[in-house]
Design a protein around this motif. Structure first.
Motif, mmCIF file in Angstrom:
data_model
loop_
_atom_site.group_PDB
_atom_site.id
_atom_site.type_symbol
_atom_site.label_atom_id
_atom_site.label_comp_id
_atom_site.label_asym_id
_atom_site.label_seq_id
_atom_site.Cartn_x
_atom_site.Cartn_y
_atom_site.Cartn_z
ATOM 1 N N UNK A 130 -24.902 -17.963 -8.492
ATOM 2 C CA UNK A 130 -24.677 -16.511 -8.376
ATOM 3 C C UNK A 130 -23.350 -16.231 -7.639
ATOM 4 N N UNK A 131 -23.103 -16.979 -6.583
ATOM 5 C CA UNK A 131 -21.843 -16.801 -5.835
ATOM 6 C C UNK A 131 -20.655 -17.179 -6.718
ATOM 7 N N UNK A 132 -20.784 -18.248 -7.469
ATOM 8 C CA UNK A 132 -19.704 -18.664 -8.365
ATOM 9 C C UNK A 132 -19.413 -17.585 -9.404
ATOM 10 N N UNK A 133 -20.447 -16.903 -9.886
ATOM 11 C CA UNK A 133 -20.251 -15.830 -10.860
ATOM 12 C C UNK A 133 -19.563 -14.621 -10.219
ATOM 13 N N UNK A 134 -19.949 -14.308 -8.980
ATOM 14 C CA UNK A 134 -19.362 -13.147 -8.300
ATOM 15 C C UNK A 134 -17.877 -13.348 -8.000
ATOM 16 N N UNK A 135 -17.478 -14.553 -7.732
ATOM 17 C CA UNK A 135 -16.069 -14.826 -7.423
ATOM 18 C C UNK A 135 -15.283 -15.223 -8.675
#
Length: 260
Positions: free
Chosen positions: A254-259
């Motif tokens: 999820x963090x990888x998608x947000x950044x």
């Protein structure tokens, strides 16, 4: 009487044209609200400020890794890039609508070359024409202007300006939403890391306890049920550790998608 009538019509024309503007000016409808509520306390009326910069509020946590991740949201987040593109499109529509106030001029450059015929026949009255190349340069242009007699252009500018303001608010909301989602996912991940460390220590302790109970059972000190209970405790804790690992991987994606 005819000249006087023409003068009167010329004087009344601006007023008539102004009165024929398409639609009335927008006025925000009044909303009646009570002066106070019984449970009011320290509450106050909300004052949305979508266009104001929120600042780097995440820096209060003093986490360098979180700071670096938040900086990447403005650069690589795809939802934010979409909202920004929509905002730039809205600004372009405003500029396009304002262009209707001014005349439109179009022009171009064209060149044409021609060669005279080699079969020119000389007559007694006309001298022979020598063969050669002729170049013609053309610079045509055209101007047009549509006056906004009925207020069409002004209304288009107002509508597109309002849409641009709404798009700017959507952009600010999308940015804040992405930043908040990133911070939430990051702290959940850090919480799972702490639980993972605790479960690893617990698994190591239960493993030692199982060996101790197995030795006691081999010596005839404890019953078989004690060994089974120790095995269940160890396997249950190991399963919890695996589940924590899966949750952490989901948050990491999820963090990888947000950044981006």
């Amino acid at each position: 009487m005819k000249p006087n009538a023409m003068k009167l019509a010329a004087l009344l024309a601006p007023a008539l044209l102004a009165a024929c503007t398409v639609g009335p000016d927008y006025v925000r409808p009044a909303v009646e609200s009570p002066a106070a509520y019984k449970e009011r306390g320290n509450w106050k009326q909300a004052e949305p400020r979508d266009l104001e910069l929120r600042g780097k509020w995440w820096e209060v946590f003093k986490d360098p890794l979180l700071n670096s991740l938040q900086e990447q949201v403005d650069v690589s987040n795809q939802n934010l890039a979409k909202a920004e593109a929509q905002y730039r499109q809205a600004l372009a529509l405003v500029q396009s609508a304002r262009a209707g106030y001014y005349p439109t001029v179009t022009g171009g450059v064209s060149n044409a070359r021609s060669r005279s015929s080699a079969t020119t026949i000389a007559t007694p009255s006309v001298a022979p024409v020598s063969r050669g190349v002729v170049t013609n340069h053309n610079l045509p242009f055209q101007a047009s202007w549509e006056p906004g007699v009925w207020g069409k252009i002004r209304r288009a500018v107002e509508a597109n300006g309002a849409s641009a303001q709404a798009s700017a608010g959507d952009l600010a909301a999308a940015r804040l939403s992405a930043q908040a989602a990133l911070a939430q996912s990051y702290f959940q991940l850090r919480g799972l890391d702490a639980q993972q460390l605790l479960l690893e220590d617990t698994v190591a302790a239960y493993g030692k306890s199982l060996k101790l109970v197995q030795n006691q059972y081999a010596a005839g000190i404890v019953a078989k049920a004690d060994v089974v209970q120790a095995q269940v405790q160890l396997k249950t804790t190991q399963a919890q550790a695996i589940d924590i690992g899966v949750q952490r991987a989901q948050l990491e994606h999820a963090i990888a998608l947000l950044v981006g």
